[in-house]
Design an enzyme around this catalytic site. Sequence first.
Site, PDB file in Angstrom:
ATOM      1  N   TYR A 108       0.836  -1.170   0.193  1.00 61.55           N
ATOM      2  CA  TYR A 108      -0.053   0.014   0.057  1.00 61.55           C
ATOM      3  C   TYR A 108       0.735   1.401  -0.003  1.00 61.55           C
ATOM      4  O   TYR A 108       0.592   2.180  -0.505  1.00 61.55           O
ATOM      5  CB  TYR A 108      -0.950   0.174   1.304  1.00 61.55           C
TER       6      TYR A 108
ATOM      7  N   LEU B  43      -6.955  16.704 -15.386  1.00 64.99           N
ATOM      8  CA  LEU B  43      -7.190  15.589 -14.342  1.00 64.99           C
ATOM      9  C   LEU B  43      -7.284  14.273 -15.440  1.00 64.99           C
ATOM     10  O   LEU B  43      -6.491  13.355 -14.694  1.00 64.99           O
ATOM     11  CB  LEU B  43      -8.339  15.809 -13.611  1.00 64.99           C
TER      12      LEU B  43
ATOM     13  N   LYS C  65     -11.467  17.295  -7.660  1.00 65.65           N
ATOM     14  CA  LYS C  65     -10.698  18.713  -7.469  1.00 65.65           C
ATOM     15  C   LYS C  65     -11.937  19.427  -6.655  1.00 65.65           C
ATOM     16  O   LYS C  65     -13.148  19.618  -6.989  1.00 65.65           O
ATOM     17  CB  LYS C  65     -10.585  19.617  -8.590  1.00 65.65           C
TER      18      LYS C  65
END
Length: 118
Positions: free
Chosen positions: A53, A71, A97
Site C-alpha cells: 500500500y 485531471l 478537485k
Amino acid sequence: MTSELHISLKGLKFWAFHGLYEEEKILGNWFFVDLEVEIKSETISNISQTVDYGQLFEIIKNEMSIPCELLETLSEKILQKIIQFDSIKRVEISIQKQRPNVGIIQGNSAIKGIRYKV
C-alpha cells in the site's frame, strides 16, 4: 482456487497545483484521490504475493506533486505506473478537485479512470 481481492486507498488528500487556468497553477487547490486495485492470488501469506500500500501511495503522492493541466492526463499517468505491478490486474482511480475554477460549478469536479492489464 484463485480469488480476486480488491485493495483500496480512500480519501487521500493533497494540496496541489493542477489546472488549466493560471490562477489554479498559482493558488493551488485540494484534491481527493480514491484508488482501488484488483489482484489475483491463490493464497496470500507475505507481501510479495500482494501489493504494498505504501508503494501505491508514493506513486500517487509523487504524481500529485507534478502540476498537470488536465485531471485526465494526471489519472492516466498514475494508472500507467500502478498497472505495471505484477500482482495487479485492474486499477481504478478517482480524482476529485474541490471548487474548480469554473464559475458555473458550485461543487467539485472529478475524473474516474480504469485500466486493465492486457
